[in-house]
Design a protein around this motif. Structure first.
Motif, PDB file in Angstrom:
ATOM      1  N   ARG A   9       0.799  -1.047  -0.288  1.00  0.00           N
ATOM      2  CA  ARG A   9       0.113  -0.035  -0.040  1.00  0.00           C
ATOM      3  C   ARG A   9       0.802   1.389  -0.086  1.00  0.00           C
ATOM      4  NH1 ARG A   9      -5.051   1.104   0.687  1.00  0.00           N
ATOM      5  NH2 ARG A   9      -5.615   3.529   1.146  1.00  0.00           N
ATOM      6  N   ARG A  10       1.911   1.293   0.550  1.00  0.00           N
ATOM      7  CA  ARG A  10       2.779   2.401   0.561  1.00  0.00           C
ATOM      8  C   ARG A  10       3.455   2.672  -0.847  1.00  0.00           C
ATOM      9  NH1 ARG A  10       6.773   3.041   5.704  1.00  0.00           N
ATOM     10  NH2 ARG A  10       8.213   2.019   4.608  1.00  0.00           N
ATOM     11  N   GLN A  11       3.822   1.623  -1.292  1.00  0.00           N
ATOM     12  CA  GLN A  11       4.228   1.823  -2.747  1.00  0.00           C
ATOM     13  C   GLN A  11       3.151   2.381  -3.640  1.00  0.00           C
ATOM     14  OE1 GLN A  11       7.405   2.239  -2.835  1.00  0.00           O
ATOM     15  NE2 GLN A  11       8.528   0.123  -3.231  1.00  0.00           N
ATOM     16  N   ALA A  12       1.999   2.161  -3.331  1.00  0.00           N
ATOM     17  CA  ALA A  12       0.756   2.700  -4.164  1.00  0.00           C
ATOM     18  C   ALA A  12       0.444   3.852  -3.985  1.00  0.00           C
ATOM     19  CB  ALA A  12      -0.312   1.523  -3.991  1.00  0.00           C
ATOM     20  N   THR A  13       0.680   4.519  -2.685  1.00  0.00           N
ATOM     21  CA  THR A  13       0.074   5.846  -2.186  1.00  0.00           C
ATOM     22  C   THR A  13       1.087   6.695  -2.016  1.00  0.00           C
ATOM     23  OG1 THR A  13      -0.031   4.993   0.138  1.00  0.00           O
ATOM     24  CG2 THR A  13      -1.919   4.484  -1.186  1.00  0.00           C
ATOM     25  N   LEU A  14       2.375   6.702  -1.822  1.00  0.00           N
ATOM     26  CA  LEU A  14       3.454   7.448  -1.456  1.00  0.00           C
ATOM     27  C   LEU A  14       3.801   8.453  -2.666  1.00  0.00           C
ATOM     28  CD1 LEU A  14       5.507   6.094   1.405  1.00  0.00           C
ATOM     29  CD2 LEU A  14       3.606   7.351   1.615  1.00  0.00           C
ATOM     30  N   GLY A  15       3.527   8.000  -3.756  1.00  0.00           N
ATOM     31  CA  GLY A  15       3.823   8.863  -5.123  1.00  0.00           C
ATOM     32  C   GLY A  15       3.249   8.022  -6.191  1.00  0.00           C
ATOM     33  N   PRO A  16       3.427   8.796  -7.374  1.00  0.00           N
ATOM     34  CA  PRO A  16       3.072   8.340  -8.493  1.00  0.00           C
ATOM     35  C   PRO A  16       3.639   6.913  -9.006  1.00  0.00           C
ATOM     36  CG  PRO A  16       4.429   9.935  -8.998  1.00  0.00           C
ATOM     37  CD  PRO A  16       4.166  10.179  -7.778  1.00  0.00           C
ATOM     38  N   MET A  17       2.788   6.027  -9.766  1.00  0.00           N
ATOM     39  CA  MET A  17       3.360   4.696  -9.953  1.00  0.00           C
ATOM     40  C   MET A  17       2.474   4.193 -11.082  1.00  0.00           C
ATOM     41  SD  MET A  17       5.867   3.118  -8.723  1.00  0.00           S
ATOM     42  CE  MET A  17       5.836   4.303  -7.493  1.00  0.00           C
ATOM     43  N   ASP A  18       3.081   3.065 -11.742  1.00  0.00           N
ATOM     44  CA  ASP A  18       2.516   2.525 -12.836  1.00  0.00           C
ATOM     45  C   ASP A  18       2.417   0.893 -12.462  1.00  0.00           C
ATOM     46  OD1 ASP A  18       2.708   4.840 -14.755  1.00  0.00           O
ATOM     47  OD2 ASP A  18       4.603   4.430 -14.778  1.00  0.00           O
ATOM     48  N   PHE A  19       3.250   0.474 -11.864  1.00  0.00           N
ATOM     49  CA  PHE A  19       3.284  -1.014 -11.739  1.00  0.00           C
ATOM     50  C   PHE A  19       3.782  -1.379 -10.140  1.00  0.00           C
ATOM     51  CE2 PHE A  19       3.968  -0.817 -16.203  1.00  0.00           C
ATOM     52  CZ  PHE A  19       2.850  -1.551 -16.627  1.00  0.00           C
ATOM     53  N   ILE A  20       3.159  -2.235  -9.372  1.00  0.00           N
ATOM     54  CA  ILE A  20       3.769  -2.764  -8.379  1.00  0.00           C
ATOM     55  C   ILE A  20       3.997  -4.262  -8.505  1.00  0.00           C
ATOM     56  CG2 ILE A  20       3.365  -3.148  -5.995  1.00  0.00           C
ATOM     57  CD1 ILE A  20       1.623  -0.868  -5.874  1.00  0.00           C
ATOM     58  N   THR A  21       5.303  -4.632  -8.152  1.00  0.00           N
ATOM     59  CA  THR A  21       5.604  -6.021  -8.223  1.00  0.00           C
ATOM     60  C   THR A  21       6.030  -6.498  -6.996  1.00  0.00           C
ATOM     61  OG1 THR A  21       7.851  -5.326  -8.925  1.00  0.00           O
ATOM     62  CG2 THR A  21       6.637  -5.614 -10.595  1.00  0.00           C
ATOM     63  N   GLY A  22       5.991  -7.794  -6.856  1.00  0.00           N
ATOM     64  CA  GLY A  22       6.489  -8.440  -5.527  1.00  0.00           C
ATOM     65  C   GLY A  22       6.914  -9.815  -5.584  1.00  0.00           C
ATOM     66  N   ASP A  23       7.866 -10.145  -5.087  1.00  0.00           N
ATOM     67  CA  ASP A  23       8.446 -11.455  -5.121  1.00  0.00           C
ATOM     68  C   ASP A  23       8.521 -11.984  -3.622  1.00  0.00           C
ATOM     69  OD1 ASP A  23      10.066 -13.662  -5.345  1.00  0.00           O
ATOM     70  OD2 ASP A  23      11.964 -12.792  -5.193  1.00  0.00           O
ATOM     71  N   TYR A  24       7.641 -13.005  -3.343  1.00  0.00           N
ATOM     72  CA  TYR A  24       7.433 -13.744  -2.141  1.00  0.00           C
ATOM     73  C   TYR A  24       7.837 -14.861  -1.909  1.00  0.00           C
ATOM     74  CZ  TYR A  24       3.913  -9.848  -1.681  1.00  0.00           C
ATOM     75  OH  TYR A  24       3.050  -8.629  -1.503  1.00  0.00           O
ATOM     76  N   LEU A  25       8.756 -15.414  -2.887  1.00  0.00           N
ATOM     77  CA  LEU A  25       9.109 -16.727  -2.919  1.00  0.00           C
ATOM     78  C   LEU A  25      10.588 -16.790  -2.898  1.00  0.00           C
ATOM     79  CD1 LEU A  25       6.575 -18.411  -5.716  1.00  0.00           C
ATOM     80  CD2 LEU A  25       6.178 -18.127  -3.137  1.00  0.00           C
ATOM     81  N   ALA A  26      11.015 -17.617  -1.765  1.00  0.00           N
ATOM     82  CA  ALA A  26      12.503 -18.216  -1.834  1.00  0.00           C
ATOM     83  C   ALA A  26      12.232 -19.500  -2.385  1.00  0.00           C
ATOM     84  CB  ALA A  26      13.078 -18.026  -0.292  1.00  0.00           C
ATOM     85  N   GLU A  27      13.330 -20.393  -2.490  1.00  0.00           N
ATOM     86  CA  GLU A  27      13.243 -21.708  -3.074  1.00  0.00           C
ATOM     87  C   GLU A  27      12.539 -22.489  -1.808  1.00  0.00           C
ATOM     88  OE1 GLU A  27      17.484 -22.189  -3.469  1.00  0.00           O
ATOM     89  OE2 GLU A  27      17.316 -21.894  -5.470  1.00  0.00           O
ATOM     90  N   MET A  28      12.438 -22.119  -0.764  1.00  0.00           N
ATOM     91  CA  MET A  28      11.647 -23.433   0.271  1.00  0.00           C
ATOM     92  C   MET A  28      10.434 -23.061   0.302  1.00  0.00           C
ATOM     93  SD  MET A  28      13.355 -25.562   1.779  1.00  0.00           S
ATOM     94  CE  MET A  28      12.280 -25.596   3.150  1.00  0.00           C
ATOM     95  N   ASN A  29       9.556 -21.934   0.000  1.00  0.00           N
ATOM     96  CA  ASN A  29       8.266 -21.605   0.319  1.00  0.00           C
ATOM     97  C   ASN A  29       7.504 -22.686  -0.235  1.00  0.00           C
ATOM     98  OD1 ASN A  29       9.740 -19.205   0.241  1.00  0.00           O
ATOM     99  ND2 ASN A  29       7.854 -18.011   0.529  1.00  0.00           N
ATOM    100  N   LEU A  30       7.427 -23.175  -1.559  1.00  0.00           N
ATOM    101  CA  LEU A  30       6.714 -24.026  -2.222  1.00  0.00           C
ATOM    102  C   LEU A  30       6.770 -25.359  -1.582  1.00  0.00           C
ATOM    103  CD1 LEU A  30       7.475 -23.015  -5.806  1.00  0.00           C
ATOM    104  CD2 LEU A  30       5.707 -22.235  -4.525  1.00  0.00           C
ATOM    105  N   ALA A  31       8.150 -25.832  -1.436  1.00  0.00           N
ATOM    106  CA  ALA A  31       8.198 -27.266  -1.024  1.00  0.00           C
ATOM    107  C   ALA A  31       7.604 -27.349   0.761  1.00  0.00           C
ATOM    108  CB  ALA A  31       9.446 -27.678  -0.784  1.00  0.00           C
ATOM    109  N   GLU A  32       7.544 -26.146   1.491  1.00  0.00           N
ATOM    110  CA  GLU A  32       7.461 -26.546   2.847  1.00  0.00           C
ATOM    111  C   GLU A  32       5.903 -26.458   2.856  1.00  0.00           C
ATOM    112  OE1 GLU A  32       9.140 -22.766   4.627  1.00  0.00           O
ATOM    113  OE2 GLU A  32      10.910 -23.859   5.063  1.00  0.00           O
TER     114      GLU A  32
END
Length: 636
Positions: free
Chosen positions: A32-55
């Motif tokens: 939300r901070r990235q969306a509201t603190l200034g002008p933006m076209d895209f927000i991306t996010g990387d939530y995955l390390a190699e372990m997340n899926l397997a766990e």
């Protein structure tokens, strides 16, 4: 700001992409901070390390996990209400094992709130059934990621997943590129939920779509790839994990904002952050993040291979750093395939010692426990039985804490029974202990726990069935588009491995004195499967010839000290434009993060370990660096 929509010409300016996550724990308010603190076209996010899926794979199969990352949903829940009016599109890989499920949840939320949003998800990364079927049918493993280098020794037990009954595979996910993301944006998606796409793929997809590039605009795609690499890891490009942090007020690094990339039509970019937020974006920190988790000069993605040899990183304003001179070429015909399987069971004992005779105390503990296991015929039954001494007691200590260190007994085995046998053996000899032995309060880590092991493989891109699906308001697939495959591939060539071409005599730099290497060099390190990558640089061009001549492969081996093993292998290359030397050390992390015997299983501490070594440093360099530090601090 914002995307005017499919079929409408985008503004003739760089697209502005803010990243909101680099790990599963990153909270939703960062989106939300990235969306509201200034002008933006895209927000991306990387939530995955190699372990997340397997766990989470087995929990999901048993109905005890949704399959997607909860913090990704946290971000969407806090942010979806603002993106339509602002023209922002969201692209994240937080869908993990179940991107369709998270997309459906987001679609229902949008419906309930009366938000006019089009939600899509990317599919095609989950190859679990295909890999299991092929392994059981042929009894042959997929090609290992490091197999092209015949000088690299695979970790002990690396092929255990051939035991499909005793060590079954739990997850197998291919690293996808940006092609399906671009298709989803072309279909008008406001939110695209991905599973295991490569870390930089959301950024590549956003820039590719915005500028209308073709899939053969390799220089442009390569620039976006490296820009994505710079911003994809939480606050790493704005001050986190920064080896120069001690040169600035510590409050600079509290409540850090996350990175933003402004990517131009030619693929060059400016890395920045929102104004009036904590953190910093300067040459030093961007260089550190550039050097993080590389495997040499060629950065690979499913859509492009980026040659970063001539990379330029230049300060162009306060908290604004320009990235340029990245060259692109066709991608390889394969992509990474992360396979996780049941490795067995592990546990650890933590035994404290204080002060006098510490070395002999820990030697006695090891002798006692090894003798007990030998007497019971168990000493050769373990996968691993490792005795690790952590810390050095302070001379003439100021407190008992300063005098205390600990022995970590780390064990892995095929069965829980063997871990319990070690624990029982230790309890039988515990009262024969050395002078002053004591334990941490929590001994539960000594009990066995199941662990997952990692097998990094490769798979053919042309075998992937990657695509994107857009949901109806009811949550059903209303449009499905195949992402197709890259039009051209380029076979991998051996990674560069060389010492500097014309080393300067170290004596020519004048009088030296002992100092920590970190007094004149910044660095960053990280994990790449079984391997550690390590990049180190100086901040004045006239010091670089010294670093080139000093930081050789034999020198790094020497600096690693007792951590060096004969079955390790080192690759070395240089980034002249940023005065950096880069290494990959093959082997220290065993079978990867999830089963590594080291405390520093991610290799993040390696850089500061090497920087802490005392070496002969030219005296004039120490004076010059003091001035550089003063200048850098003034730019904050």
């Amino acid at each position: 700001m914002g995307d005017p929509g499919p079929g409408t010409p985008r503004p003739n300016r760089p697209c502005r992409i803010a990243n909101c996550s680099g790990a599963r724990g990153d909270p939703g308010y960062q989106m939300r901070r990235q969306a509201t603190l200034g002008p933006m076209d895209f927000i991306t996010g990387d939530y995955l390390a190699e372990m997340n899926l397997a766990e989470n794979a087995e929990k999901m199969a048993a109905g005890r996990h949704d399959g997607w990352e909860p913090t990704a949903w946290d971000g969407l829940e806090q942010t979806l209400d603002v993106i339509k009016d602002k023209g922002i599109k969201i692209i994240i890989n937080g869908g993990a094992l179940n991107p369709k499920g998270l997309a459906q949840k987001a679609q229902k939320f949008a419906n309930d709130k009366g938000l006019d949003l089009k939600i899509a998800y990317v599919y095609g990364d989950d190859l679990l059934q295909e890999v299991k079927t092929e392994l059981e049918k042929t009894g042959k493993l997929p090609r290992h990621l490091d197999s092209e280098n015949n000088k690299v020794s695979l970790a002990q037990n690396a092929t255990d997943l051939l035991d499909t009954k005793g060590k079954p595979i739990v997850s197998a996910n291919a690293y996808l590129g940006a092609r399906a993301i671009v298709k989803g944006l072309e279909l008008g998606a406001d939110v695209i939920i991905c599973g295991r796409v490569a870390d930089a793929s959301p950024v590549i997809g956003a820039a590719w779509y915005w500028h209308g590039w073709s899939d053969t605009d390799y220089d442009n795609l390569a620039g976006a790839l490296v820009a994505g690499h710079l911003i994809e890891c939480s606050a790493y490009v704005t001050g986190s994990n920064f080896s120069g942090f001690d040169e600035y007020p510590l409050d600079t690094f509290v409540d850090l904002s996350y990175g933003i990339a402004e990517i131009a039509v030619d693929g060059t970019s400016v890395i920045t952050k929102h104004e009036d937020t904590n953190g910093l974006v300067n040459e030093d920190n961007v260089k550190c993040q550039f050097l993080y988790e590389l495997q040499g000069s060629i950065y690979l993605n499913s859509d492009v291979a980026a040659d970063t040899t001539g990379v330029r990183i230049e300060q162009v304003g306060k908290n604004r750093v320009k990235l340029s001179n990245i060259k692109g070429s066709p991608p390889p015909p394969t992509t990474k395939l992360a396979i996780f399987y049941h490795g067995g069971y592990e546990g650890q004992l933590l035994i404290n010692a204080t002060g006098y005779g510490t070395k002999e105390k820990f030697e006695l503990s090891e002798k006692q426990l090894r003798h007990d296991m030998t007497q019971k015929g168990l000493i050769d039954k373990f996968q691993l039985l490792d005795f690790q001494v952590l810390g050095v007691p302070e001379a003439n200590p100021r407190s008992q804490f300063a005098s205390t260190t600990y022995l970590r007994v780390f064990v892995q085995a095929d069965t829980e029974a063997l871990i319990y046998a070690l624990l029982k053996g230790w309890s039988e000899v515990a009262m024969m202990h050395f002078s002053g032995m004591h334990l941490s309060l929590d001994t539960r880590t000594a009990h066995p726990r199941s662990y997952l092991a990692f097998y990094p493989a490769v798979c053919a891109q042309d075998d992937l069935k990657e695509g994107v699906a857009v949901l109806s308001a009811g949550g059903e697939d209303v449009e499905r588009v195949d992402a197709a495959h890259p039009p051209k591939y380029q076979e991998l060539i051996p990674r560069e491995n060389y010492e500097t071409a014309h080393p300067v005599e170290i004596a020519s730099f004048g009088t030296t004195r002992k100092a920590r290497l970190g007094n004149i060099c910044l660095a960053r390190s990280g994990d790449k499967g079984a391997n550690i990558n390590f990049g180190i640089f100086v901040r004045k061009a006239e010091q670089y010839p010294w670093l080139q001549a000093f930081m050789t492969r034999p020198r790094l081996q020497e600096l690693m000290g007792e951590d060096w093993k004969e079955d390790f292998f080192i690759e070395r290359m240089e980034f002249a434009n940023i005065q950096a030397v880069h290494f990959v050390i093959y082997g220290p992390l065993g079978r990867g993060v999830s089963s590594c015997r080291l405390l520093d299983a991610l290799g993040k501490g390696f850089a500061d370990y090497i920087r802490d070594k005392e070496v002969d440093v030219p005296e004039r360099f120490l004076e010059e660096v003091a001035e550089v530090r003063k200048q850098r601090r003034a730019m904050l």
